[in-house]
Scaffold this active site. Structure first.
Site, PDB file in Angstrom:
ATOM      1  N   ASP A 178       0.918  -1.190  -0.055  1.00 36.24           N
ATOM      2  CA  ASP A 178      -0.127   0.048   0.078  1.00 36.24           C
ATOM      3  C   ASP A 178       0.787   1.138  -0.005  1.00 36.24           C
ATOM      4  OD1 ASP A 178      -2.805   0.470  -0.261  1.00 36.24           O
ATOM      5  OD2 ASP A 178      -2.636   1.736   1.614  1.00 36.24           O
TER       6      ASP A 178
ATOM      7  N   TYR B  33       1.773   9.274  -9.581  1.00 38.91           N
ATOM      8  CA  TYR B  33       2.199  10.733  -9.255  1.00 38.91           C
ATOM      9  C   TYR B  33       3.552  10.759  -9.991  1.00 38.91           C
ATOM     10  CZ  TYR B  33      -1.949  11.160  -6.418  1.00 38.91           C
ATOM     11  OH  TYR B  33      -3.168  11.100  -5.893  1.00 38.91           O
TER      12      TYR B  33
END
Ligand code: ITT
Length: 197
Positions: free
Chosen positions: A70, A155
């Site tokens: 994660d 990103y």
């Protein structure tokens, strides 16, 4: 060779994990080959909680050792956002570009010195018997004022790593995979697995 289930269907993440883990040591299965894996609600308050949840769910469903990654981007000027909400930050079915454009909007006019950010990956390994261990990898950087580069995903085009003078998206995949948050967490996991032998 060790069989491991990688609890994700994110293709870019799978590609990176396969490239980073030492070759010839693991046979990785993922949600691409086993789409029957039950959906996991990523509703934990932390990356750690979500990675534990995903790995335990896969390990108990497939009855084999499972790992889950994660990852979140924490931006200092946004008090740590998007953090655990990095995936759907710009809305339910948003694209990576929607998230990047939102980040550029949120940081409009913020000077370079205040554009500090960090990428954090938390990787948990869970056995089918419920034993878990977690590993963290962090890379510090800055959020650029425009999209730079077209490698990678998420990103990457806005995350600038000062030591290398490049965004992740300006690095060849082999370079990102040597130095990234994910590489650091996976190296710690590999070391742990070596020491168990
Ligand atoms: P799984 O939970 O199925 O593994 P996900 O895409 O939801 O896939 P994360 O929750 O770990 O993955 O990541 C949240 C978001 O953070 C992801 O959707 C990307 O936008 C971004 N992200 C994760 N790793 C990244 C990386 O290495 N470079 C750039 N962005 C990344």
């Amino acid at each position: 060779m060790e069989r491991l289930f990688l609890a994700t269907g994110n293709k870019e993440k799978i590609k990176e994990v396969k490239a980073i883990l030492p070759s010839g040591k693991f046979i990785l299965e993922t949600c691409l080959e086993r789409p029957d894996m039950p959906e996991v609600q990523e509703d934990g308050a932390t990356l750690l909680e979500n990675s534990i949840k995903k790995s335990i769910s896969a390990a108990s469903y497939f009855k084999m050792t499972a790992i889950a990654d994660d990852t979140g981007l924490e931006v200092e000027a946004l008090n740590g956002s998007p953090g655990v909400y990095s995936a759907r930050w710009a809305g339910e079915n948003c694209t990576y570009m929607d998230n990047n454009l939102k980040l550029l909007r949120e940081l409009k006019g913020v000077p370079w010195s205040k554009r500090k950010a960090r990428f954090i990956s938390v990787i948990t390994i869970a056995s089918p018997y419920g034993k878990i261990e977690s590993f963290e990898g962090i890379v510090d950087g800055y959020i650029t004022e425009k999209i730079l580069g077209d490698e990678g995903f998420g990103y990457d085009p806005l995350f600038f790593v000062p030591e290398f003078g490049l965004t992740y998206a300006q690095m060849p995949a082999s370079m990102k995979n040597r130095i990234s948050h994910r590489a650091k967490a996976l190296k710690a996991l590999s070391k742990y697995l070596e020491e168990l032998k």
